[in-house]
Every structure is written in structure tokens, then in C-alpha cells.
Design a protein around this motif. Sequence first.
Motif, mmCIF file in Angstrom:
data_model
loop_
_atom_site.group_PDB
_atom_site.id
_atom_site.type_symbol
_atom_site.label_atom_id
_atom_site.label_comp_id
_atom_site.label_asym_id
_atom_site.label_seq_id
_atom_site.Cartn_x
_atom_site.Cartn_y
_atom_site.Cartn_z
ATOM 1 N N GLY A 135 94.855 57.900 94.520
ATOM 2 C CA GLY A 135 96.224 58.195 94.863
ATOM 3 C C GLY A 135 96.396 58.798 96.227
ATOM 4 N N ASP A 136 95.223 59.564 96.805
ATOM 5 C CA ASP A 136 95.207 60.016 98.104
ATOM 6 C C ASP A 136 94.626 58.636 99.209
ATOM 7 O OD1 ASP A 136 96.408 62.116 97.150
ATOM 8 O OD2 ASP A 136 94.412 63.137 96.880
ATOM 9 N N GLU A 137 94.472 59.211 100.403
ATOM 10 C CA GLU A 137 93.871 58.632 101.627
ATOM 11 C C GLU A 137 93.058 59.576 102.346
ATOM 12 O OE1 GLU A 137 95.602 57.220 105.624
ATOM 13 O OE2 GLU A 137 96.698 56.250 103.971
ATOM 14 N N ILE A 138 91.739 58.628 102.772
ATOM 15 C CA ILE A 138 90.836 59.403 103.578
ATOM 16 C C ILE A 138 90.489 58.525 104.849
ATOM 17 C CG2 ILE A 138 89.906 61.245 101.928
ATOM 18 C CD1 ILE A 138 87.433 59.162 102.031
ATOM 19 N N ARG A 139 90.106 58.817 105.928
ATOM 20 C CA ARG A 139 89.607 58.009 107.012
ATOM 21 C C ARG A 139 88.224 58.342 107.431
ATOM 22 N NH1 ARG A 139 94.010 55.577 109.602
ATOM 23 N NH2 ARG A 139 93.241 55.362 111.589
ATOM 24 N N ILE A 140 87.393 57.366 107.583
ATOM 25 C CA ILE A 140 85.878 57.359 107.464
ATOM 26 C C ILE A 140 85.628 56.903 108.850
ATOM 27 C CG2 ILE A 140 83.749 56.893 106.913
ATOM 28 C CD1 ILE A 140 84.911 57.042 103.957
ATOM 29 N N PRO A 141 85.128 57.543 109.852
ATOM 30 C CA PRO A 141 84.814 56.778 111.250
ATOM 31 C C PRO A 141 83.613 56.053 111.003
ATOM 32 C CG PRO A 141 84.205 59.203 111.253
ATOM 33 C CD PRO A 141 84.693 58.943 109.896
ATOM 34 N N LEU A 142 83.568 54.841 111.880
ATOM 35 C CA LEU A 142 82.382 53.854 111.972
ATOM 36 C C LEU A 142 82.198 53.807 113.475
ATOM 37 C CD1 LEU A 142 80.453 51.765 110.932
ATOM 38 C CD2 LEU A 142 82.447 50.085 111.105
ATOM 39 N N GLU A 143 81.070 54.211 113.861
ATOM 40 C CA GLU A 143 80.495 54.004 115.195
ATOM 41 C C GLU A 143 79.801 52.908 115.640
ATOM 42 O OE1 GLU A 143 78.553 57.746 115.877
ATOM 43 O OE2 GLU A 143 80.296 58.924 115.597
ATOM 44 N N LEU A 144 80.283 52.242 116.746
ATOM 45 C CA LEU A 144 79.637 50.696 117.032
ATOM 46 C C LEU A 144 79.220 51.051 118.586
ATOM 47 C CD1 LEU A 144 82.362 48.477 116.081
ATOM 48 C CD2 LEU A 144 80.046 49.128 114.785
ATOM 49 N N ARG A 145 77.972 50.446 118.937
ATOM 50 C CA ARG A 145 77.501 50.368 120.241
ATOM 51 C C ARG A 145 77.136 48.968 120.558
ATOM 52 N NH1 ARG A 145 76.468 54.042 123.971
ATOM 53 N NH2 ARG A 145 75.137 53.677 125.604
ATOM 54 N N ASN A 146 77.480 48.605 121.696
ATOM 55 C CA ASN A 146 76.984 47.273 122.277
ATOM 56 C C ASN A 146 75.880 47.539 123.273
ATOM 57 O OD1 ASN A 146 76.728 44.526 123.155
ATOM 58 N ND2 ASN A 146 78.762 44.583 124.249
ATOM 59 N N SER A 147 74.707 47.244 122.583
ATOM 60 C CA SER A 147 73.711 47.397 123.859
ATOM 61 C C SER A 147 73.209 46.130 124.333
ATOM 62 C CB SER A 147 72.238 48.081 123.140
ATOM 63 O OG SER A 147 71.998 46.966 121.898
ATOM 64 N N LEU A 170 77.509 54.799 110.016
ATOM 65 C CA LEU A 170 78.394 55.477 108.971
ATOM 66 C C LEU A 170 77.867 56.978 108.668
ATOM 67 C CD1 LEU A 170 79.773 53.010 106.620
ATOM 68 C CD2 LEU A 170 81.049 54.277 108.040
ATOM 69 N N ASP A 171 78.639 57.996 108.253
ATOM 70 C CA ASP A 171 78.114 59.166 107.915
ATOM 71 C C ASP A 171 77.634 59.116 106.562
ATOM 72 O OD1 ASP A 171 77.601 62.105 107.414
ATOM 73 O OD2 ASP A 171 79.641 62.591 107.705
ATOM 74 N N ALA A 172 76.117 59.626 106.354
ATOM 75 C CA ALA A 172 75.365 59.503 105.094
ATOM 76 C C ALA A 172 76.134 60.238 104.042
ATOM 77 C CB ALA A 172 73.937 59.694 105.420
#
Length: 424
Positions: free
Chosen positions: A17-29, A7-9
Motif C-alpha cells: 500500500g506504500d511506495e518507494i523509489r529505488i535508483p538505477l545507475e547507468l553508464r555508457n562506456s 542497483l543497491d545490493a
Amino acid sequence: MTTSAHLDASPAAVMPGDEIRIPLELRNSGNIVEAYGFEVVGPAADWTVVEPPTLSLYPDTAGTVHLVVRPPRDSTIPPGELAYAVRVRPQEQPEHTTVPEGVLDIGAYADFGAELNPRLSQGRTGARFQLAFDNRGNHPLTISLSAKDQSDALRFTLPSTATVVGPGQAAFVRVPVRARRRMWRGMPTPHPFQVTAAPAEDGVAPAVLDGTLLHRPILSATALRALLAVVALLAALAVIWFTLLRPAVRSAAKEAVKGPVQAAESKAAEAKDAADRAAAGGGGAGGSGKPSTGPSAGASPGTGPAPQAQANLFSTRLTAEAGTGASKSATYTVPDGKVLRLTDLVLENAQGDAGTVTFSVGGKPLLAPALENFREQDFHWASALLAGPKQEITITLSCRTIGHPPATPTPTTCSSSALLSGTL
């Protein structure tokens, strides 16, 4: 570890009352296809979801899901930084679960309301009003008060310090309003005024509240009539004293001392005759005369004025009931050959309904107060309102909101009454 999540630090800013979208990056090693489930933990879990809710990755591939954050516009969510985490759970190898963490920056917002209660009050010297503040924002507000009236006829007692209202809380401040001058008699005079509640925070508009003080005379028409009646009674008692009682008392006093005075005068005359005879060397026995008494003057009582005929007292009650959005009337018709002199009117709103009640005489509206401004309101006229034969006196109830008195079943209609008093 075969799974990594990031996650972004930096804090993610969002307003309630508003909305935001936070990216979560995954990796399958790892070396097998893995399906991942997600669970948001922390205070933000109630208003945060992951889209898509699951994600499958081939070996040595990466993917991205988004945390959709929708904090509600609620005073229970304070502004500032709020930590959260996402539990990433592999379905094939749950022992490789990872929990990346992030920070939300919740913004501050203001939502402020104020109300003056009641809007109309009356009194001979003044009245008490109450301000109600409602802070629906998520941080405290500091509120300052000011008041004015156009004619400068009123004096306001405002708090010397500002009022602090916490988030999601209400505060109440009493505002006594007094007339600068006393009014001894005459008709009630309305004095409109405004109270301004200004939050100290920039960007929050102040609330300007309208109110009215109905200044009533110290001597009402009823009290003035009673005072005149007392003065007339005292004058009548004074006339009776000086014309009847005082002469009778004087006559009785004279009659009481008349006998002793005559006896004393007789003895004095006899003593003088004896002294004269002794000085002359003798003399015949003098006769003694009895003083004559004159007729006593008797006082006859006077005749007072004949009592005036009493007017026929009149009193009746009108009650109107109406459903929400409807209007109903109640009417009294003056009998043929009669004239109604209306001197007193009492309006009642026992349920606390909202709407209007219109008072009319002969089809002409005279009063139309709002129900929410009173529970009981009385009017008294020094010059009576006249209603001729067969004229109608009507109250019309227009219901907007049905009230709910405490500790009683909820009524199904608005209800308002009027008590009429006078002479017929």
C-alpha cells in the motif's frame, strides 16, 4: 561491454500500500549515443514502473532512473524478501543488454474483521450463534475467544484452542449459548451478551461483538391452553364416569345376578321345609312361596354445561415493498363495532433485505426489528394485544439494502410481510 547498470545490493523495505523509489545507475562506456529501454522482471513487475521509461546517454556519460515500487495492500503478497531484476536493453547495441538484480523486503500488515451471526436468536433452552472471521492481511492470525453476559444467566461453549486464519481466508466458529436456568412459563426474556475475538498479534485491536439470546418459556401460551383443555376434558370424563356410567354398571350387575340369587334362595327354603317335615315324622306338603322382587332403581343421566360460543377466528397478511432508501407501509383497519384480540405475529424477510420493519397498533410503534437479523421471526402473547373499532394495525418497511436470494432474479425492491392471527 559498453553498458553497465547498478542497483543497491541491500534489501529495500516497503509496506504493501506504500511506495518507494529505488535508483538505477547507468553508464555508457561506448563511443556512440545510446538510448536505453527498461523492463522489470519477476513477481514485482506488475506493480513496479521505471521513471523515466527511456534514457539517452552520450558516450562515456552516466545517468540515473528510478524504479517506483507500489506493492498493493493485498493478502496474496506475503511478507519477507522478494527478488526482482531490471532488463536494461540498449536500442543501438541490443547485444549489450544487462540485467541487474535487487531485493525487496515486503512488510507484514494485519487487517482483521469479525461478525456474529445472527445477532438475535431465540430458544427454550438456548440457541446457536456463529462467528465469522475474515483475515484481509498478508500473514496468518491466531484468534482467541471469550464471552460474558452482565447477569451471568448464560453458559457459553467456546473452542478450547485458538483459531488460526490464513491470509486472505475466512473461518467460522459455532458458539452454542444456553440459559443456566429453565423458564417454564411467562414472557420471553432477552439476555444480551458480548463475544470478544482477540488476535494474538500485538497492535491488532480485538473485535467486541454484541448478541442477544431471547429466552422463551418451555410452556408457551398455546401449549398451556392445550394442557388446560386436556385437564378439563379428563375432569369431564371423570365426572361422567362417577355420576352416570358407574351407577349404571352397578345397577346392570345387580339385575344380572338377581334371578339366580332368588332361585337359589327358593331351593334352600324348600330343602329346609322338607328337612323339618322329615324330622317331625311327616307333614303336609308345604307351599312354596315366590319371593317378591322390589322395583329396581334406575339412574337418570345428568345435564352437562352448555357449550360456550366460539369466538370468530381472525387471520390476515400484510406485505410492504419499498425501494432503496425509501419507506412504505401496509395497514389493516379494524371494522366498526369490532375488537381485534391479536395473539400471534409472524414477521418474514424472505429476500434477506437490510433495513427495519416497524409494527404499530393505533399509531403506537410496538416492535422495530432490523431485517438483517432474521428471515422469519414469530411473537406470541399470552395477554392479547387489543385494537378497537377503526384502529389501524400497520407495518412500515424502511429499505436500506435490497437482498439477493440465491437462484432467483435480483429483486428491485425490499419486501417484508407480517401474518396477524387472533380473534375478532
